[in-house]
Design a protein around this motif. Structure first.
Motif, PDB file in Angstrom:
ATOM      1  N   CYS A 138     -94.334  68.971 -25.011  1.00 43.15           N
ATOM      2  CA  CYS A 138     -93.434  68.363 -24.033  1.00 43.15           C
ATOM      3  C   CYS A 138     -92.605  69.414 -23.320  1.00 43.15           C
ATOM      4  O   CYS A 138     -92.396  69.341 -22.107  1.00 43.15           O
ATOM      5  CB  CYS A 138     -92.533  67.354 -24.716  1.00 43.15           C
ATOM      6  N   ARG A 139     -92.135  70.401 -24.060  1.00 40.48           N
ATOM      7  CA  ARG A 139     -91.315  71.441 -23.441  1.00 40.48           C
ATOM      8  C   ARG A 139     -92.121  72.307 -22.482  1.00 40.48           C
ATOM      9  O   ARG A 139     -91.572  72.871 -21.532  1.00 40.48           O
ATOM     10  CB  ARG A 139     -90.668  72.298 -24.524  1.00 40.48           C
ATOM     11  N   PRO A 142     -93.909  68.402 -19.454  1.00 39.26           N
ATOM     12  CA  PRO A 142     -93.369  67.062 -19.723  1.00 39.26           C
ATOM     13  C   PRO A 142     -94.245  65.905 -19.267  1.00 39.26           C
ATOM     14  O   PRO A 142     -94.012  64.767 -19.675  1.00 39.26           O
ATOM     15  CB  PRO A 142     -92.034  67.070 -18.951  1.00 39.26           C
ATOM     16  N   CYS A 189     -88.807  63.788 -21.163  1.00 43.82           N
ATOM     17  CA  CYS A 189     -90.246  63.895 -21.354  1.00 43.82           C
ATOM     18  C   CYS A 189     -90.923  62.605 -20.899  1.00 43.82           C
ATOM     19  O   CYS A 189     -90.475  61.509 -21.238  1.00 43.82           O
ATOM     20  CB  CYS A 189     -90.537  64.128 -22.833  1.00 43.82           C
TER      21      CYS A 189
END
Length: 290
Positions: A138-139, A142, A189
Motif C-alpha cells: 500500500c505504501r 495505494p 489506501c
C-alpha cells in the motif's frame, strides 16, 4: 444431471487489461501461473528472490524489493509502484527459524537441519504477517490490486492430515484479512484485495487423481491450464481476452519447430509471422514484444 460442483468466484472491482504489469510471489504454484502470464505476452515478475511458501517469506520478498536488494532489478522505488496487480500464493504455515539468530529464514540453503527449528504459525500470526505485507504494498502503490490464493499443492512430508491443517490455517488467515480490509493500514489506501480459490477449484472441481502430476501432489499441466482459464474468466477484461485470441495463432506459429530451419518455405513462414507480430504491436501499443 450435474456430476461436479463448480466453485463460485465473485467478480472483483478491478480487471486486468492487456499487458498490465503483474507481480507473482509465493509457492511453486505462483511459478506455474506466472509462466502462463509470460507465455501470453504479459510483463511479469515471478519470485525475484526464489520460491516462497509461507507468509513470512512472502513478506520478506516484498521488503527486499522495496529496499532494492536485487541488483538485477530497477530502482526499488519504481519497481513495486510499477505493478498494477500482485498475486500472492501461500503454500504452508510452516517456517524455519535459525537457532543462532532467532530469525525466520526463507531458505535453509542446504545447511544442516540441526541449525534450525521448525515452527507452525498460528492463524493470528499468519494474519499479522499478511497485514504487514499489504501495508508494504500500500505504501508503494495505494491503488494496487492484490489477489491472495492458497496453493493446491499438498505437502507429503507433513502428513496429509497435517497438510490440510496447514492449508486451513492459511485460509482462515486470508479470510480474516479480507474481513478487516478497511483497517489494514494507517495511510490513505485504495487497495483492492481479492481471494482466488485455486485450492478449492483443485479439490472441488478437479476432484480426481488424473488432474495430478506423476508425484500425486502437484497439479498436472491440464489442471494448471484449467485453473488459468478460471483466472482469466475472473480477472481479465474483454480487451485482455481479445488479446489472448489475437495472440494465440501467433504464439503457436512462433513455437513451430521446422525440419529445416534454412529452407525457403520456413523463411517465408517466419516473415509472415513477424508481420503478424508487428500488426499486434500496432493494435496493442503496450505489447513489449518477444
Amino acid at each position: 444431471m450435474e456430476f461436479r460442483t463448480i466453485v463460485n468466484i465473485p467478480k472483483p472491482q478491478f480487471e486486468i487489461a492487456p499487458h498490465d504489469e503483474v507481480l507473482l510471489v509465493g509457492s511453486c504454484f505462483a511459478d506455474s501461473i506466472g509462466q502462463r502470464f509470460r507465455e501470453e505476452g504479459f510483463p511479469v515478475t515471478v519470485n525475484p528472490f526464489g520460491t516462497m511458501y509461507n507468509p513470512v517469506s512472502v513478506l520478506h520478498t516484498l521488503e527486499k524489493m522495496r529496499d532494492g536488494e536485487n541488483e538485477k532489478m530497477r530502482d526499488s522505488r519504481t519497481v513495486l509502484s510499477s505493478f498494477k496487480h500482485v498475486f500472492l500464493t501461500l503454500g504452508t504455515n510452516h517456517v524455519y527459524r535459525e537457532k543462532a539468530t532467532g530469525e525466520i529464514v526463507d531458505n535453509c540453503q542446504k545447511r544442516p537441519a540441526s541449525l534450525f527449528t521448525e515452527e507452525e504459525l498460528t492463524v493470528e500470526q499468519c494474519t499479522h504477517y499478511l497485514q504487514r505485507t499489504v501495508d508494504v504494498l500500500c505504501r508503494e502503490n495505494p491503488s494496487l490490486n492484490i489477489v491472495f490464493t492458497v496453493s493446491p499443492i499438498r505437502y507429503r512430508k507433513y502428513g496429509y492430515h497435517e497438510s490440510q491443517l496447514s492449508k486451513a490455517t492459511l485460509l482462515m488467515a486470508i479470510d480474516r484479512l479480507l474481513k478487516t480490509e478497511a483497517e489494514l493500514s494507517n495511510v490513505n489506501c485504495q487497495l483492492s484485495i481479492h481471494y482466488f480459490p485455486a485450492y478449492e477449484i483443485m479439490n472441488d472441481e478437479l476432484r480426481d487423481y488424473r488432474f495430478y502430476a506423476a508425484d500425486m501432489l502437484h497439479p498436472s499441466g491440464q489442471a494448471v491450464e484449467y485453473i488459468w482459464e478460471r483466472l482469466v474468466d475472473t480477472y481479465f477484461s474483454a480487451e485482455a481476452r481479445q488479446w489472448l485470441d489475437d495472440w494465440r495463432p501467433v504464439k503457436q506459429a512462433l513455437a513451430h519447430r521446422p525440419f529445416d530451419a534454412e529452407s525457403e518455405e520456413y523463411r517465408a513462414f517466419m516473415d509472415k509471422t513477424m508481420l503478424k507480430v508487428e500488426a499486434l504491436r500496432k493494435k496493442y501499443p503496450n505489447f513489449a514484444g518477444l
